[in-house]
Write a protein that holds these residues in place. Structure first.
Motif, PDB file in Angstrom:
ATOM      1  N   ALA A  13       0.828  -1.207   0.000  1.00  0.00           N
ATOM      2  CA  ALA A  13       0.000   0.000   0.000  1.00  0.00           C
ATOM      3  C   ALA A  13       0.863   1.258   0.000  1.00  0.00           C
ATOM      4  O   ALA A  13       0.573   2.221  -0.723  1.00  0.00           O
ATOM      5  CB  ALA A  13      -0.927  -0.010   1.210  1.00  0.00           C
ATOM      6  N   LEU A  14       1.922   1.248   0.785  1.00  0.00           N
ATOM      7  CA  LEU A  14       2.816   2.409   0.834  1.00  0.00           C
ATOM      8  C   LEU A  14       3.500   2.631  -0.510  1.00  0.00           C
ATOM      9  O   LEU A  14       3.606   3.771  -0.981  1.00  0.00           O
ATOM     10  CB  LEU A  14       3.857   2.220   1.936  1.00  0.00           C
ATOM     11  N   ALA A  15       3.939   1.558  -1.143  1.00  0.00           N
ATOM     12  CA  ALA A  15       4.590   1.685  -2.448  1.00  0.00           C
ATOM     13  C   ALA A  15       3.627   2.241  -3.493  1.00  0.00           C
ATOM     14  O   ALA A  15       4.000   3.093  -4.309  1.00  0.00           O
ATOM     15  CB  ALA A  15       5.129   0.339  -2.902  1.00  0.00           C
ATOM     16  N   LEU A  16       2.379   1.807  -3.462  1.00  0.00           N
ATOM     17  CA  LEU A  16       1.400   2.303  -4.427  1.00  0.00           C
ATOM     18  C   LEU A  16       1.042   3.762  -4.170  1.00  0.00           C
ATOM     19  O   LEU A  16       0.841   4.538  -5.118  1.00  0.00           O
ATOM     20  CB  LEU A  16       0.142   1.432  -4.411  1.00  0.00           C
ATOM     21  N   VAL A  17       0.961   4.151  -2.907  1.00  0.00           N
ATOM     22  CA  VAL A  17       0.670   5.555  -2.588  1.00  0.00           C
ATOM     23  C   VAL A  17       1.817   6.448  -3.049  1.00  0.00           C
ATOM     24  O   VAL A  17       1.588   7.500  -3.653  1.00  0.00           O
ATOM     25  CB  VAL A  17       0.399   5.722  -1.078  1.00  0.00           C
ATOM     26  N   VAL A  18       3.047   6.031  -2.779  1.00  0.00           N
ATOM     27  CA  VAL A  18       4.205   6.817  -3.217  1.00  0.00           C
ATOM     28  C   VAL A  18       4.238   6.894  -4.744  1.00  0.00           C
ATOM     29  O   VAL A  18       4.510   7.957  -5.319  1.00  0.00           O
ATOM     30  CB  VAL A  18       5.511   6.220  -2.655  1.00  0.00           C
ATOM     31  N   ALA A  19       3.936   5.790  -5.417  1.00  0.00           N
ATOM     32  CA  ALA A  19       3.922   5.785  -6.880  1.00  0.00           C
ATOM     33  C   ALA A  19       2.828   6.706  -7.426  1.00  0.00           C
ATOM     34  O   ALA A  19       3.048   7.439  -8.402  1.00  0.00           O
ATOM     35  CB  ALA A  19       3.723   4.366  -7.401  1.00  0.00           C
ATOM     36  N   ALA A  20       1.667   6.689  -6.793  1.00  0.00           N
ATOM     37  CA  ALA A  20       0.571   7.561  -7.237  1.00  0.00           C
ATOM     38  C   ALA A  20       0.924   9.033  -7.027  1.00  0.00           C
ATOM     39  O   ALA A  20       0.629   9.890  -7.878  1.00  0.00           O
ATOM     40  CB  ALA A  20      -0.711   7.212  -6.505  1.00  0.00           C
ATOM     41  N   ALA A  49       5.150   3.814 -13.286  1.00  0.00           N
ATOM     42  CA  ALA A  49       5.788   2.529 -13.588  1.00  0.00           C
ATOM     43  C   ALA A  49       7.220   2.482 -13.063  1.00  0.00           C
ATOM     44  O   ALA A  49       7.667   1.439 -12.564  1.00  0.00           O
ATOM     45  CB  ALA A  49       5.774   2.292 -15.098  1.00  0.00           C
ATOM     46  N   THR A  50       7.917   3.596 -13.131  1.00  0.00           N
ATOM     47  CA  THR A  50       9.292   3.642 -12.637  1.00  0.00           C
ATOM     48  C   THR A  50       9.344   3.434 -11.134  1.00  0.00           C
ATOM     49  O   THR A  50      10.181   2.677 -10.630  1.00  0.00           O
ATOM     50  CB  THR A  50       9.942   4.988 -13.010  1.00  0.00           C
ATOM     51  N   VAL A  51       8.456   4.090 -10.399  1.00  0.00           N
ATOM     52  CA  VAL A  51       8.450   3.947  -8.940  1.00  0.00           C
ATOM     53  C   VAL A  51       8.060   2.533  -8.535  1.00  0.00           C
ATOM     54  O   VAL A  51       8.661   1.951  -7.623  1.00  0.00           O
ATOM     55  CB  VAL A  51       7.518   4.992  -8.295  1.00  0.00           C
ATOM     56  N   VAL A  52       7.081   1.941  -9.203  1.00  0.00           N
ATOM     57  CA  VAL A  52       6.682   0.562  -8.888  1.00  0.00           C
ATOM     58  C   VAL A  52       7.822  -0.402  -9.192  1.00  0.00           C
ATOM     59  O   VAL A  52       8.104  -1.323  -8.411  1.00  0.00           O
ATOM     60  CB  VAL A  52       5.394   0.183  -9.649  1.00  0.00           C
TER      61      VAL A  52
END
Length: 66
Positions: A13-20, A49-52
């Motif tokens: 969830a944290l990774a997706l929030v940071v990516a968003a 895509a880069t952050v994910v």
């Protein structure tokens, strides 16, 4: 598998929030630069895509250490 004591659900969830957030920032900066909406959306998608990808790479590297 938990990384550094953080459950994987929270880490995801944290990774997706940071990516968003990164995608939103990239899109906003692209629009402020005067690009068209399709070009801004492309930049935002690239940033997301880069952050994910970076999060997945770091997770794999940390998992390999244990």
């Amino acid at each position: 598998m938990a990384i550094a004591g953080v459950p994987s659900t929270i880490a995801l969830a944290l990774a997706l929030v940071v990516a968003a957030l990164a995608a939103a920032g990239a899109g906003k900066l692209a629009r402020m630069d005067g690009t068209t909406y399709p070009a801004a959306l492309t930049r935002a998608a690239t940033a997301f895509a880069t952050v994910v990808t970076l999060a997945a790479t770091v997770t794999a590297a940390l998992a390999a250490l244990t």
